[in-house]
Motif scaffolding. Structure first.
Motif, PDB file in Angstrom:
ATOM      1  N   PRO A 135     -13.132   6.526 -12.675  1.00  0.00           N
ATOM      2  CA  PRO A 135     -14.233   7.738 -12.270  1.00  0.00           C
ATOM      3  C   PRO A 135     -14.395   7.100 -10.889  1.00  0.00           C
ATOM      4  O   PRO A 135     -15.402   8.472  -9.771  1.00  0.00           O
ATOM      5  N   GLU A 136     -15.283   5.792 -10.611  1.00  0.00           N
ATOM      6  CA  GLU A 136     -15.500   5.197  -9.676  1.00  0.00           C
ATOM      7  C   GLU A 136     -15.412   5.286  -7.914  1.00  0.00           C
ATOM      8  O   GLU A 136     -15.653   6.452  -6.873  1.00  0.00           O
ATOM      9  N   ILE A 137     -13.897   5.241  -8.348  1.00  0.00           N
ATOM     10  CA  ILE A 137     -13.304   5.426  -7.217  1.00  0.00           C
ATOM     11  C   ILE A 137     -12.760   6.589  -6.646  1.00  0.00           C
ATOM     12  O   ILE A 137     -13.315   7.535  -5.674  1.00  0.00           O
ATOM     13  N   HIS A 138     -12.289   7.889  -7.626  1.00  0.00           N
ATOM     14  CA  HIS A 138     -12.348   8.701  -7.599  1.00  0.00           C
ATOM     15  C   HIS A 138     -13.989   9.541  -6.818  1.00  0.00           C
ATOM     16  O   HIS A 138     -13.708  10.459  -6.382  1.00  0.00           O
ATOM     17  N   GLN A 139     -14.730   9.131  -6.994  1.00  0.00           N
ATOM     18  CA  GLN A 139     -16.375   9.544  -6.909  1.00  0.00           C
ATOM     19  C   GLN A 139     -16.363   9.479  -5.432  1.00  0.00           C
ATOM     20  O   GLN A 139     -16.446  10.554  -4.297  1.00  0.00           O
ATOM     21  N   VAL A 176      -6.126   0.500  -6.643  1.00  0.00           N
ATOM     22  CA  VAL A 176      -6.025   1.893  -6.314  1.00  0.00           C
ATOM     23  C   VAL A 176      -6.678   2.261  -5.673  1.00  0.00           C
ATOM     24  O   VAL A 176      -7.009   3.675  -4.990  1.00  0.00           O
ATOM     25  N   ALA A 177      -8.345   1.434  -5.611  1.00  0.00           N
ATOM     26  CA  ALA A 177      -8.853   1.766  -4.741  1.00  0.00           C
ATOM     27  C   ALA A 177      -8.366   2.069  -2.655  1.00  0.00           C
ATOM     28  O   ALA A 177      -8.450   2.834  -2.319  1.00  0.00           O
ATOM     29  N   ALA A 178      -7.781   0.993  -2.980  1.00  0.00           N
ATOM     30  CA  ALA A 178      -6.894   0.938  -1.082  1.00  0.00           C
ATOM     31  C   ALA A 178      -5.980   1.538  -0.583  1.00  0.00           C
ATOM     32  O   ALA A 178      -6.144   2.569   0.274  1.00  0.00           O
ATOM     33  N   LEU A 237       0.832  -1.665   0.389  1.00  0.00           N
ATOM     34  CA  LEU A 237       0.140   0.157   0.054  1.00  0.00           C
ATOM     35  C   LEU A 237       0.761   1.384  -0.195  1.00  0.00           C
ATOM     36  O   LEU A 237       0.377   2.751  -0.732  1.00  0.00           O
ATOM     37  N   LYS A 238       1.558   1.346   0.819  1.00  0.00           N
ATOM     38  CA  LYS A 238       2.983   2.495   1.117  1.00  0.00           C
ATOM     39  C   LYS A 238       3.712   2.967  -0.113  1.00  0.00           C
ATOM     40  O   LYS A 238       3.721   4.089  -0.551  1.00  0.00           O
ATOM     41  N   HIS A 252       3.791   9.823 -10.448  1.00  0.00           N
ATOM     42  CA  HIS A 252       3.948   8.685 -11.878  1.00  0.00           C
ATOM     43  C   HIS A 252       2.463   8.890 -12.333  1.00  0.00           C
ATOM     44  O   HIS A 252       2.790   8.685 -13.467  1.00  0.00           O
ATOM     45  N   GLY A 253       1.455   8.945 -11.692  1.00  0.00           N
ATOM     46  CA  GLY A 253       0.154   8.563 -11.737  1.00  0.00           C
ATOM     47  C   GLY A 253      -0.267   7.327 -11.900  1.00  0.00           C
ATOM     48  O   GLY A 253       0.421   6.574 -12.086  1.00  0.00           O
ATOM     49  N   PHE A 254      -1.900   7.653 -11.060  1.00  0.00           N
ATOM     50  CA  PHE A 254      -2.736   6.196 -11.420  1.00  0.00           C
ATOM     51  C   PHE A 254      -2.350   5.314 -12.499  1.00  0.00           C
ATOM     52  O   PHE A 254      -2.874   4.076 -12.782  1.00  0.00           O
ATOM     53  N   LYS A 255      -2.553   5.744 -13.292  1.00  0.00           N
ATOM     54  CA  LYS A 255      -2.605   4.748 -14.796  1.00  0.00           C
ATOM     55  C   LYS A 255      -1.583   4.681 -15.093  1.00  0.00           C
ATOM     56  O   LYS A 255      -1.168   3.494 -16.152  1.00  0.00           O
TER      57      LYS A 255
END
Length: 204
Positions: free
Chosen positions: A107-111, A50-52, A8-9, A18-21
């Motif tokens: 987008p769902e995670i961001h929301q 990404v969600a965690a 996670l860390k 560097h970005g999630f994508k």
């Protein structure tokens, strides 16, 4: 530290830099010195990771902001500037591309994260406004709920890089400008003196 926590860390560090994508599961496995197979025993796919990491980052920032808000040695005006510095530090300052990628590709995670941040900030800024009024630093005829929500809308708005491209509006300066804009509308003359001192020291 448990392997899952360590993943996670380290993943969060890679995502923020560097970005999630851009960061792949291969990148994470190689950074951790483990096989991708081992990585998948902890997180079944990249979306789950990404969600965690996003929720971990969100909770970490909320805890840090709470600690700043609990320190009554600062005025509510100083508190907002301290919160800004803290968040910029944790989110790697000018690198807002990681959050932009989260918004665009997950987008769902961001929301979910935005909703959590909204509920938290709404409460946090409401308390800030309340304390500012009690101390005579904010006007007592303002609508606290309105001010708290406008603050949140403004913070969301300045993160829109199509309206505020980073090459023209460096993040740090943009946040400072926004805070000054927000506070000038609600301070009393006593609050204005504190704000003037803070903005002058920031300009230097």
């Amino acid at each position: 530290m448990e392997p899952k926590e360590l993943i996670l860390k380290e993943s969060l560090d890679l995502f923020l830099n560097h970005g999630f994508k851009s960061v792949t599961m291969d990148d994470i496995a190689s950074r951790m010195g483990m096989s991708k197979k081992t990585l998948y025993t902890h997180y079944k796919n990249k979306s789950e990771l990404v969600a965690a990491t996003s929720m971990h980052m969100c909770n970490f920032i909320c805890d840090g902001v709470n600690n700043i808000a609990l320190d009554e040695n600062r005025t509510p005006i100083e508190e907002l500037y301290e919160v800004k510095s803290y968040v910029m530090r944790e989110l790697r300052g000018d690198n807002s591309s990681s959050i932009y990628q989260l918004q665009k590709y997950y987008p769902e995670i961001h929301q979910i994260i935005s909703k959590r941040m909204y509920d938290f900030m709404d409460n946090c800024i409401y308390r800030n406004v309340e304390r500012g009024i009690e101390l005579g630093l904010y006007r007592d005829n303002i609508d606290k709920t309105f001010v708290a929500r406008m603050y949140f809308i403004g913070i969301q708005g300045i993160k829109n890089i199509s309206i505020f491209p980073i090459d023209r509006f460096p993040q740090d300066q943009l946040y400072d400008q926004y805070l000054e804009y927000h506070l000038r509308g609600i301070v009393t003359p006593a609050g204005r003196n504190i704000l003037n001192e803070l903005t002058q020291s920031n300009h230097h």
